[in-house]
Design a protein around this motif. Structure first.
Motif: not given
Length: 366
Positions: A189-212
């Motif tokens: 999933q993506n994090f709920a808190v992100n930096l977001g749009p930084v330039a035309p056409g570019i939005s910085l969205i980060r994420g993480w993964v997990w497994a039990r």
């Protein structure tokens, strides 16, 4: 300047996209790792974290797109594509797969798992790049007789430029050794808190993964993350707060798991708010615990990976554990780096290059 870039670009890019399925594992002398697939009786779990590196300094493109005038946009993009050819992921993935084969980790966390699709022929530039990093990693591991499956992925930054002729999608991925690890639940999933749009056409969205998972009758939860990176011009303190909030999401989500190993490129140093959130939540920094006094720097090589000697200045890649070790929280095992000594280098299209701009981290924990 643009004419020079176009002239230099074509051969470098063609080489960078050459045969993505070489005949087999590297036959060159392999560098030694302290963690070299010890017998199962000598360890509980082994994990590896590796930022695969997209292959170019994308911040230069972001900065160019963020300026008022458009004149620097396309030259910056062409320079990034030229660097992408020099850093040759089809060659680098072989070295990374060799490291995995030697250490045989139960779980592997990968960051900057890129999908790159570039076709500039409609603009009269004979450049085509098509690379799926995750598929290339899986192929390289399979050719080594390894059965690593994808437990979870996240889709993060998704960029489309030049009317769709240049597309980049960023993922995180968690691989597990299917011969030894049973997955009961997993997600990305993506994090709920992100930096977001930084330039035309570019939005910085980060994420993480997990497994039990279950290994030898014992349950472990593995997680891999890529928190927000530094960006020139960001307000002081903002990125540190974002990273702290992002790892806070991980801590809250995995609170009910008894044994957790969190790995990844967390983009902040020991003593930062990010680090404090984890350590105050019962997570042990494996490098600090197992290699006290050793700097353990992890980043970064030159953008084109051609630096002859690693000149790192930060420790931003981590392996954290909670619920492992003794009852007093003391962690046992060993931790090592990959990609920081000359023996780790490989032949690139233009020069010898490193497997990534970050080192890989390996830990065997008990």
């Amino acid at each position: 300047m643009r004419r020079f870039l176009l002239t230099a670009l074509v051969p470098a890019t063609i080489l960078g996209c050459a045969d993505r399925n070489p005949a087999g594992p590297s036959s060159s002398s392999a560098p030694e790792l302290a963690i070299n697939s010890p017998p199962a009786s000598a360890r509980d779990i082994t994990v590896m974290s590796q930022n695969l590196y997209v292959g170019a300094d994308v911040d230069l493109v972001i900065r160019a797109l963020g300026t008022p005038g458009p004149d620097d946009d396309f030259p910056a993009l062409l320079f990034a594509i030229e660097t992408l050819g020099k850093t040759a992921f089809p060659a680098r993935v072989e070295a990374i797969a060799d490291a995995i084969a030697r250490a045989r980790p139960h779980a592997v966390g990968l960051q900057e798992v890129s999908e790159i699709n570039i076709d500039l022929r409609p603009l009269g530039v004979p450049v085509v790049v098509s690379q799926d990093f995750l598929a290339m990693v899986q192929d390289a591991l399979a050719r080594r007789g390894l059965n690593y499956t994808v437990a979870a992925t996240s889709t993060n930054i998704n960029v489309s430029l030049v009317s769709g002729l240049v597309r980049l999608t960023d993922h995180d991925a968690l691989l597990v050794d299917a011969d030894r690890v049973t997955v009961s639940a997993a997600s990305g999933q993506n994090f709920a808190v992100n930096l977001g749009p930084v330039a035309p056409g570019i939005s910085l969205i980060r994420g993480w993964v997990w497994a039990r998972t279950t290994i030898g009758g014992t349950s472990y939860t593995f997680a891999s993350a890529h928190t927000e990176a530094n960006l020139a011009g960001a307000p002081p303190g903002l990125l540190e707060q974002i990273r702290a909030a992002q790892v806070g999401e991980i801590v809250a989500t995995l609170a009910s798991s008894e044994r957790v190993v969190l790995i990844g490129d967390l983009n902040d140093q020991p003593g930062s708010p990010m680090h404090d959130v984890l350590t105050s939540s019962g997570y042990t920094d494996a490098w600090a615990a197992l290699r006290p006094g050793a700097q353990g720097l992890t980043c970064c090589h030159a953008a084109d990976l051609s630096d002859a000697v690693a000149d790192f200045n930060q420790r931003i890649d981590y392996i954290f554990a909670r619920g492992l070790g003794s009852g007093d929280g003391k962690l046992f095992g060993q931790v090592d780096r990959f990609g920081d000594v000359p023996a780790d280098q490989l032949a690139g299209p233009v020069s010898r290059i490193w497997p990534s701009d970050h080192v890989g981290l390996l830990a065997s924990l008990r």
